[in-house]
Design a protein around this motif. Structure first.
Motif, short mmCIF file in Angstrom:
data_model
loop_
_atom_site.label_atom_id
_atom_site.label_comp_id
_atom_site.label_asym_id
_atom_site.label_seq_id
_atom_site.Cartn_x
_atom_site.Cartn_y
_atom_site.Cartn_z
N ALA A 6 33.84 6.75 -12.26
CA ALA A 6 33.79 7.82 -13.27
C ALA A 6 35.21 8.03 -13.83
CB ALA A 6 33.16 9.07 -12.65
N GLN A 7 36.17 8.09 -12.91
CA GLN A 7 37.60 8.09 -13.31
C GLN A 7 38.06 7.09 -14.32
OE1 GLN A 7 39.25 8.64 -9.29
NE2 GLN A 7 39.98 10.64 -9.67
N ILE A 8 37.60 5.90 -13.97
CA ILE A 8 38.13 4.90 -14.56
C ILE A 8 37.57 5.04 -16.09
CG2 ILE A 8 38.08 2.18 -14.82
CD1 ILE A 8 38.44 2.06 -11.90
N ASP A 9 36.30 5.03 -16.22
CA ASP A 9 35.56 5.29 -17.45
C ASP A 9 36.25 6.51 -18.23
OD1 ASP A 9 33.50 3.28 -17.00
OD2 ASP A 9 32.17 4.51 -16.12
N ASP A 38 41.55 1.03 0.43
CA ASP A 38 40.54 -0.09 0.52
C ASP A 38 39.32 0.22 -0.03
OD1 ASP A 38 39.36 -2.63 0.84
OD2 ASP A 38 39.23 -2.20 2.85
N MET A 39 38.90 -0.23 -1.13
CA MET A 39 37.63 0.10 -1.86
C MET A 39 37.06 -1.41 -2.26
SD MET A 39 37.73 3.79 -3.55
CE MET A 39 36.09 3.51 -4.10
N LYS A 40 36.85 -2.13 -1.13
CA LYS A 40 36.28 -3.37 -1.76
C LYS A 40 34.98 -3.63 -2.52
CE LYS A 40 35.50 -8.06 0.19
NZ LYS A 40 35.45 -8.72 1.68
N LYS A 41 34.16 -2.86 -2.53
CA LYS A 41 32.89 -2.84 -3.57
C LYS A 41 33.30 -2.38 -4.71
CE LYS A 41 28.29 -1.21 -4.27
NZ LYS A 41 27.30 -0.41 -3.64
N CYS A 42 34.02 -1.34 -4.98
CA CYS A 42 34.43 -0.66 -6.13
C CYS A 42 35.69 -1.78 -6.74
CB CYS A 42 35.14 0.41 -6.11
SG CYS A 42 35.69 1.58 -7.41
N TRP A 43 36.58 -2.18 -6.05
CA TRP A 43 37.45 -3.03 -6.47
C TRP A 43 36.82 -4.26 -7.17
CZ3 TRP A 43 42.22 -4.01 -8.32
CH2 TRP A 43 42.56 -5.13 -8.37
N ILE A 44 35.86 -4.96 -6.26
CA ILE A 44 35.41 -6.35 -6.88
C ILE A 44 34.77 -6.02 -8.11
CG2 ILE A 44 33.61 -7.87 -6.29
CD1 ILE A 44 34.43 -7.69 -3.44
N LYS A 45 33.96 -4.96 -8.33
CA LYS A 45 33.32 -4.54 -9.48
C LYS A 45 34.34 -4.41 -10.77
CE LYS A 45 31.89 -0.43 -10.75
NZ LYS A 45 31.01 0.80 -10.63
N ILE A 76 38.91 10.97 -4.18
CA ILE A 76 37.53 11.00 -3.57
C ILE A 76 37.31 9.49 -3.56
CG2 ILE A 76 35.24 11.57 -3.21
CD1 ILE A 76 35.94 14.34 -4.50
N HIS A 77 37.13 8.64 -2.37
CA HIS A 77 37.07 7.26 -2.39
C HIS A 77 35.67 6.93 -2.31
CE1 HIS A 77 41.42 7.17 -2.07
NE2 HIS A 77 41.38 8.05 -1.17
N THR A 78 34.86 7.12 -3.22
CA THR A 78 33.43 6.50 -3.35
C THR A 78 33.38 5.72 -4.61
OG1 THR A 78 32.60 8.41 -4.57
CG2 THR A 78 32.60 8.55 -2.29
N ASP A 79 32.64 4.78 -4.96
CA ASP A 79 32.42 3.88 -5.88
C ASP A 79 32.15 4.81 -7.18
OD1 ASP A 79 32.23 1.52 -7.59
OD2 ASP A 79 30.18 1.46 -7.10
#
Length: 90
Positions: free
Chosen positions: A39-42, A59-66, A31-34
């Motif tokens: 949550a998956q990365i944590d 492409d998840m620019k906001k999430c990627w930058i964070k 699911i491509h939401t920040d």
């Protein structure tokens, strides 16, 4: 190689499948939401060995930058504005 879905982690099943092993490489594609990806990365970082590599799809620019700018990251690269590869120092 361990394959699984995020729901397993929510239900506590990932720890049983890992059987004490640490995650060295993970591919996050769902699911491509920040909020969901974060949550998956944590969840993965809590179970990761030092130097874990996490690959993000789409492409998840906001999430990627964070995540690329997270202080725990030792290296990051974006490939064709579609795939992100992040190495965490842990």
């Amino acid at each position: 190689m361990l394959r699984g879905v995020f729901m397993m982690a929510v239900l506590g099943g990932i720890d049983a499948r890992l059987n004490g092993q640490k995650v060295a490489l993970a591919f996050v594609d769902a699911i491509h939401t920040d909020a969901f990806v974060s949550a998956q990365i944590d969840m993965l970082l809590d179970r990761a060995e030092p130097g874990v590599i996490i690959v993000l799809d789409d492409d998840m620019k906001k999430c990627w930058i964070k995540w690329a700018n997270d202080k725990r990251v030792s290296a990051s690269v974006s490939v064709a504005n579609r795939v992100g590869i992040i190495e965490f120092a842990n």
